[in-house]
Design a protein around this motif. Structure first.
Motif: not given
Length: 419
Positions: A310, A88, A73, A78, A93-94, A67-68, A307, A64
């Motif tokens: 994303s 995270f 991503c 996730l 990252w979120l 990718q983050l 993400p 992960l």
């Protein structure tokens, strides 16, 4: 005319999303396979396809993080373990979910507060929607405790009745006694280095009132309670567990328990449904669940997140809304899933199938998670390493815990938490 317009909008929506495929990295546990079996319903309803990449837990974080940190991503939804629920969002990252929830009137009040606190909010912002719980407790064989010959021997040796243990010391003693007086192992332990041993040992720590840090983020992991918890844990490993348990993960522990070779295990509550399934277990109907002897056990859980990098955020949110709807959450529970919602835990049909779920709800409400912060994953690695060295006799318990405490202090200082 109005109905025709609504139908047209639904069709157009499905067509718009029909070219989208959501990729999700998932842990290889029963909940994942339960959801996978329900995915055709989501795909038929929305036109969005979903692909699960199912891997072992130990591989998830390393897959992960790169990718983050990348421009885009490859995973669009996730599955976030509570170990990473601080790391995270702290890293940026979120995607914050507050606006999605507000816009769609998504009801958060149905979730247990302990789950929202653990895998929902971080520093006042909502980044995750609780997915499933893995609060831990004591799973044990009822038939073993009811064996008249064993009860007599235990009474003769200890001057008291053989019953469900209420203290940690009593639990270790009963496991040793059963291993000495039957062909069963006392406890199907998962003492593999890293996450497995830390998960199991944390129950011993919390049951005695210990913790990783105090309220000022100074390490407590080498105080008297932690030392006693570790002494009892290693004593059980030596005298009440299968040979080779220091290399066991949860699958190995489940295999021992399901084959009828052990009296008990300190494990995830969702194991009970698996152990009571005659197709998967030789002890179906003979196992029960109790809180961790002596106090609360470890709380754990996963949350759904999107993400920040994303390209399919709306489609990801549509999936989260579907999979967390009451209808699907109830179906998951009836298939042996691990709920996070009050209304599912207390649903009449769910409780009829799994009478122990109200007890599980209590476990989830009062169990204790590990500290969640930027370096939780590193904390687990450190503690796992030192516990394994102590269990193998390569370091004394005090030396191992002192080393862990020094390194945990560095992590708290790096995170700016030490006061």
């Amino acid at each position: 005319m109005r109905r025709c317009l609504v139908a047209l909008l639904v069709v157009l929506s499905i067509v718009a999303f029909s070219s989208v495929t959501l990729r999700i990295l998932m842990e290889d546990v029963p909940e994942t396979h339960i959801i996978k079996a329900l995915l055709p319903e989501f795909e038929a309803k929305t036109g969005i396809k979903v692909e699960f990449e199912i891997v072992q837990y130990m591989d998830m974080h390393t897959k992960l993080v790169p990718q983050l940190m990348s421009p885009e991503c490859q995973y669009h939804v996730l599955q976030v373990d509570n170990y990473w629920a601080g790391e995270f969002p702290a890293a940026g990252w979120l995607e914050p979910l507050d606006e999605y929830v507000k816009r769609d009137k998504f009801d958060l009040s149905v979730y247990l507060p302990s789950m929202l606190q653990m895998v929902g909010y971080y520093q006042g912002k909502l980044y995750m929607i609780p997915m499933y719980n893995y609060a831990m407790g004591l799973i044990y064989r009822k038939d073993v405790l009811e064996d008249e010959n064993l009860k007599r021997k235990y009474r003769e040796k200890y001057g008291k009745e053989l019953s469900v243990p209420r203290t940690l010391e009593e639990y270790v003693q009963i496991c040793e006694f059963i291993q000495q007086n039957t062909e069963l192992y006392g406890s199907a332990m998962q003492a593999q280095r890293g996450d497995p041993i830390v998960m199991e040992w944390s129950n011993f720590l919390f049951a005695l009132g210990g913790d990783y840090y105090d309220e000022k983020w100074r390490p407590r992991i080498n105080d008297e309670k932690a030392i006693k918890a570790t002494e009892l844990y290693i004593r059980l490993l030596k005298n009440g567990a299968p040979p080779g348990a220091t290399a066991f993960n949860l699958d190995d522990a489940f295999r021992v328990m399901s084959q009828g070779k052990a009296f008990s295990m300190i494990s995830y509550n969702w194991m009970l449904a698996q152990l009571n399934d005659p197709e998967k277990s030789k002890v179906a109907g003979e196992v029960a669940l109790e809180p961790m002897p002596g106090g609360v056990g470890l709380n754990g859980g996963w949350g759904w997140a999107i993400p920040k990098n994303s390209k399919h955020k709306e489609e990801a949110w549509k999936f989260i809304k579907w999979v967390e709807s009451f209808e699907i959450a109830k179906k998951r529970a009836l298939m042996g899933g691990a709920p996070t919602r009050f209304d599912v835990f207390t649903d009449e049909e769910v409780v009829q199938r799994y009478p122990w779920y109200p007890k599980v709800m209590w476990l989830v409400m009062y169990a204790k998670p590990v500290p969640e912060f930027l370096y939780s994953a590193q904390m687990i690695e450190i503690v796992g390493r030192e516990l394994s060295l102590a269990a193998a006799g390569e370091k004394s318990i005090k030396s191992a815990l002192d080393t862990a405490a020094k390194e945990l202090e560095k992590l708290a200082r790096m995170a700016g938490l030490l006061k």
